[in-house]
Design a protein around this motif. Structure first.
Motif, PDB file in Angstrom:
ATOM      1  N   LEU A 152       0.829  -1.211   0.000  1.00 22.31           N
ATOM      2  CA  LEU A 152       0.000   0.000   0.000  1.00 22.31           C
ATOM      3  C   LEU A 152       0.860   1.258   0.000  1.00 22.31           C
ATOM      4  N   HIS A 153       1.976   1.242   0.695  1.00 24.38           N
ATOM      5  CA  HIS A 153       2.900   2.380   0.628  1.00 24.38           C
ATOM      6  C   HIS A 153       3.365   2.591  -0.815  1.00 24.38           C
ATOM      7  N   TYR A 154       3.707   1.494  -1.479  1.00 28.99           N
ATOM      8  CA  TYR A 154       4.161   1.594  -2.869  1.00 28.99           C
ATOM      9  C   TYR A 154       3.044   2.122  -3.772  1.00 28.99           C
ATOM     10  N   ALA A 155       1.837   1.638  -3.540  1.00 31.47           N
ATOM     11  CA  ALA A 155       0.698   2.087  -4.355  1.00 31.47           C
ATOM     12  C   ALA A 155       0.468   3.578  -4.172  1.00 31.47           C
ATOM     13  N   ALA A 156       0.580   4.051  -2.926  1.00 34.13           N
ATOM     14  CA  ALA A 156       0.376   5.476  -2.652  1.00 34.13           C
ATOM     15  C   ALA A 156       1.480   6.313  -3.284  1.00 34.13           C
ATOM     16  N   PHE A 157       2.702   5.867  -3.173  1.00 30.38           N
ATOM     17  CA  PHE A 157       3.839   6.609  -3.713  1.00 30.38           C
ATOM     18  C   PHE A 157       3.764   6.713  -5.231  1.00 30.38           C
ATOM     19  N   GLU A 158       3.411   5.608  -5.889  1.00 34.57           N
ATOM     20  CA  GLU A 158       3.400   5.564  -7.351  1.00 34.57           C
ATOM     21  C   GLU A 158       2.038   5.908  -7.958  1.00 34.57           C
ATOM     22  N   ASN A 159       1.054   6.212  -7.103  1.00 33.37           N
ATOM     23  CA  ASN A 159      -0.296   6.559  -7.552  1.00 33.37           C
ATOM     24  C   ASN A 159      -0.942   5.417  -8.340  1.00 33.37           C
ATOM     25  N   ARG A 160      -1.156   4.326  -7.641  1.00 35.31           N
ATOM     26  CA  ARG A 160      -1.832   3.158  -8.216  1.00 35.31           C
ATOM     27  C   ARG A 160      -3.158   2.949  -7.482  1.00 35.31           C
ATOM     28  N   PRO A 161      -4.151   3.815  -7.683  1.00 34.15           N
ATOM     29  CA  PRO A 161      -5.387   3.714  -6.896  1.00 34.15           C
ATOM     30  C   PRO A 161      -6.166   2.424  -7.107  1.00 34.15           C
ATOM     31  N   ARG A 162      -6.149   1.877  -8.309  1.00 33.87           N
ATOM     32  CA  ARG A 162      -6.884   0.636  -8.554  1.00 33.87           C
ATOM     33  C   ARG A 162      -6.259  -0.524  -7.786  1.00 33.87           C
ATOM     34  N   ILE A 163      -4.946  -0.569  -7.756  1.00 38.66           N
ATOM     35  CA  ILE A 163      -4.287  -1.615  -6.974  1.00 38.66           C
ATOM     36  C   ILE A 163      -4.471  -1.343  -5.484  1.00 38.66           C
ATOM     37  N   ALA A 164      -4.426  -0.086  -5.087  1.00 38.57           N
ATOM     38  CA  ALA A 164      -4.652   0.251  -3.677  1.00 38.57           C
ATOM     39  C   ALA A 164      -6.026  -0.223  -3.226  1.00 38.57           C
ATOM     40  N   ALA A 165      -7.027  -0.070  -4.075  1.00 37.34           N
ATOM     41  CA  ALA A 165      -8.375  -0.531  -3.729  1.00 37.34           C
ATOM     42  C   ALA A 165      -8.393  -2.043  -3.528  1.00 37.34           C
ATOM     43  N   LEU A 166      -7.664  -2.774  -4.367  1.00 37.19           N
ATOM     44  CA  LEU A 166      -7.563  -4.233  -4.203  1.00 37.19           C
ATOM     45  C   LEU A 166      -6.878  -4.580  -2.886  1.00 37.19           C
ATOM     46  N   LEU A 167      -5.821  -3.860  -2.576  1.00 35.37           N
ATOM     47  CA  LEU A 167      -5.087  -4.112  -1.341  1.00 35.37           C
ATOM     48  C   LEU A 167      -5.962  -3.858  -0.116  1.00 35.37           C
ATOM     49  N   LEU A 168      -6.677  -2.763  -0.140  1.00 31.71           N
ATOM     50  CA  LEU A 168      -7.546  -2.431   0.994  1.00 31.71           C
ATOM     51  C   LEU A 168      -8.659  -3.463   1.154  1.00 31.71           C
ATOM     52  N   ALA A 169      -9.201  -3.909   0.032  1.00 32.72           N
ATOM     53  CA  ALA A 169     -10.251  -4.934   0.077  1.00 32.72           C
ATOM     54  C   ALA A 169      -9.714  -6.248   0.640  1.00 32.72           C
ATOM     55  N   ALA A 170      -8.414  -6.475   0.464  1.00 32.64           N
ATOM     56  CA  ALA A 170      -7.785  -7.702   0.957  1.00 32.64           C
ATOM     57  C   ALA A 170      -7.280  -7.566   2.391  1.00 32.64           C
ATOM     58  N   GLY A 171      -7.538  -6.421   3.011  1.00 37.44           N
ATOM     59  CA  GLY A 171      -7.166  -6.257   4.409  1.00 37.44           C
ATOM     60  C   GLY A 171      -5.900  -5.470   4.675  1.00 37.44           C
ATOM     61  N   ALA A 172      -5.406  -4.740   3.670  1.00 38.37           N
ATOM     62  CA  ALA A 172      -4.216  -3.920   3.899  1.00 38.37           C
ATOM     63  C   ALA A 172      -4.487  -2.900   4.997  1.00 38.37           C
ATOM     64  N   GLN A 173      -3.536  -2.718   5.876  1.00 40.05           N
ATOM     65  CA  GLN A 173      -3.676  -1.775   6.983  1.00 40.05           C
ATOM     66  C   GLN A 173      -3.429  -0.359   6.476  1.00 40.05           C
ATOM     67  N   VAL A 174      -4.491   0.442   6.465  1.00 40.64           N
ATOM     68  CA  VAL A 174      -4.419   1.755   5.847  1.00 40.64           C
ATOM     69  C   VAL A 174      -3.489   2.700   6.600  1.00 40.64           C
ATOM     70  N   ASN A 175      -3.295   2.477   7.891  1.00 40.56           N
ATOM     71  CA  ASN A 175      -2.459   3.380   8.686  1.00 40.56           C
ATOM     72  C   ASN A 175      -1.094   2.806   9.040  1.00 40.56           C
TER      73      ASN A 175
END
Length: 209
Positions: A122-145
Motif C-alpha cells: 500500500l505504501h508503494y501504491a500510494a507513492f506511485e499513484n496506483r489507486p486501482r491496486i490500492a483498492a484491491l489491497l484495501l479490500a484484501a485487508g491492507a492496513q491503511v495506517n
C-alpha cells in the motif's frame, strides 16, 4: 576409500557447471518472459522457488515483468507468494510498484500478504499513484495506517506526491488524518509544503488539522 573420494570429486566437478548453467538459464528465461522455457525447466526438476543473487524468486520476476501466465503457473505449483528479496520486497510489492494490476489481483487471490513488516504494497501504491491496486489491497485487508520505516503512512506519501485520487481513496478507507511524522508533520503539512492546493482543501474538509 581414496579412489571413491576421487571419483566423487570428479563427478561433482562435472555436474556443477551443468547445474549452474540450468540455474542461469531459468532466471534469464524468466526475465525475458520466455514462459514455455521456464515451465519446461521446472518440469525437469528445477525448484519453483529458485532465486537470483538479489533474492528475487521466479514469482517475483514474473510479477515485476507482468507475466501473468508464469505467475499463475508458479502459484499453481506451490511457489511461495510471501518470500522477500534482500531489499524486503515481495512479489505483490513488485507488481504494485510496476502497476501490474492483474498480477497483483492474482497474488492477493492466492493469499499474498498485503501487510508485510516495514514497507508495504500500500505504501508503494500510494507513492506511485496506483489507486486501482490500492483498492484491491484495501479490500484484501491492507492496513491503511501502517507506518513505513521512514515514518510515513500511505496518506502522507500520497499527499506529498500530489495524488488526489489516492488521497480520497485512503481517507475513505479510514486513514488517520492527523498522524504525525517527526520530520515533516502531517499529511496536511506535507501537502501544504508541496503546494498541492486541492489536496490541502480536501484534507481540511475531511477534518485534518
Amino acid at each position: 576409500m581414496k579412489k571413491y573420494l576421487i571419483l566423487l570429486l570428479v563427478h561433482v566437478l562435472l555436474v556443477f557447471p551443468a547445474v549452474a548453467g540450468v540455474y542461469e538459464d531459468i532466471l534469464h528465461a524468466a526475465e525475458q518472459n520466455e514462459t514455455d522455457k521456464v515451465i519446461d525447466l521446472l518440469r525437469r526438476g528445477m525448484d519453483v522457488n529458485t532465486t537470483d543473487a538479489q533474492g528475487n524468486t521466479l514469482l517475483m520476476i514474473a510479477a515485476r515483468e507482468n507475466n501473468l501466465e508464469l505467475a499463475r503457473f508458479l502459484l499453481d505449483n506451490r511457489a511461495n507468494p510471501n518470500r522477500r528479496n534482500r531489499y524486503g520486497d515481495t512479489a505483490l510489492m513488485l507488481a504494485t510498484l510496476r502497476g501490474h494490476e492483474a498480477v497483483a489481483k492474482l497474488l492477493l487471490d492466492r493469499k499474498a500478504d498485503p501487510n508485510t513488516p516495514g514497507w508495504t504494497a500500500l505504501h508503494y501504491a500510494a507513492f506511485e499513484n496506483r489507486p486501482r491496486i490500492a483498492a484491491l489491497l484495501l479490500a484484501a485487508g491492507a492496513q491503511v495506517n501502517a507506518v513505513a520505516p521512514n515514518g510515513s503512512t500511505a496518506l502522507m506519501l500520497a499527499a506529498k506526491r500530489g495524488h488526489l485520487e489516492m488521497v480520497r481513496l485512503l481517507v475513505g478507507a479510514g486513514a488517520e488524518l492527523n498522524e504525525i511524522d517527526s520530520q515533516e508533520g502531517t499529511a496536511l503539512d506535507m501537502a501544504r509544503k508541496a503546494n498541492h492546493t486541492e489536496i490541502v482543501e480536501f484534507l481540511q474538509r475531511a477534518g485534518a488539522r
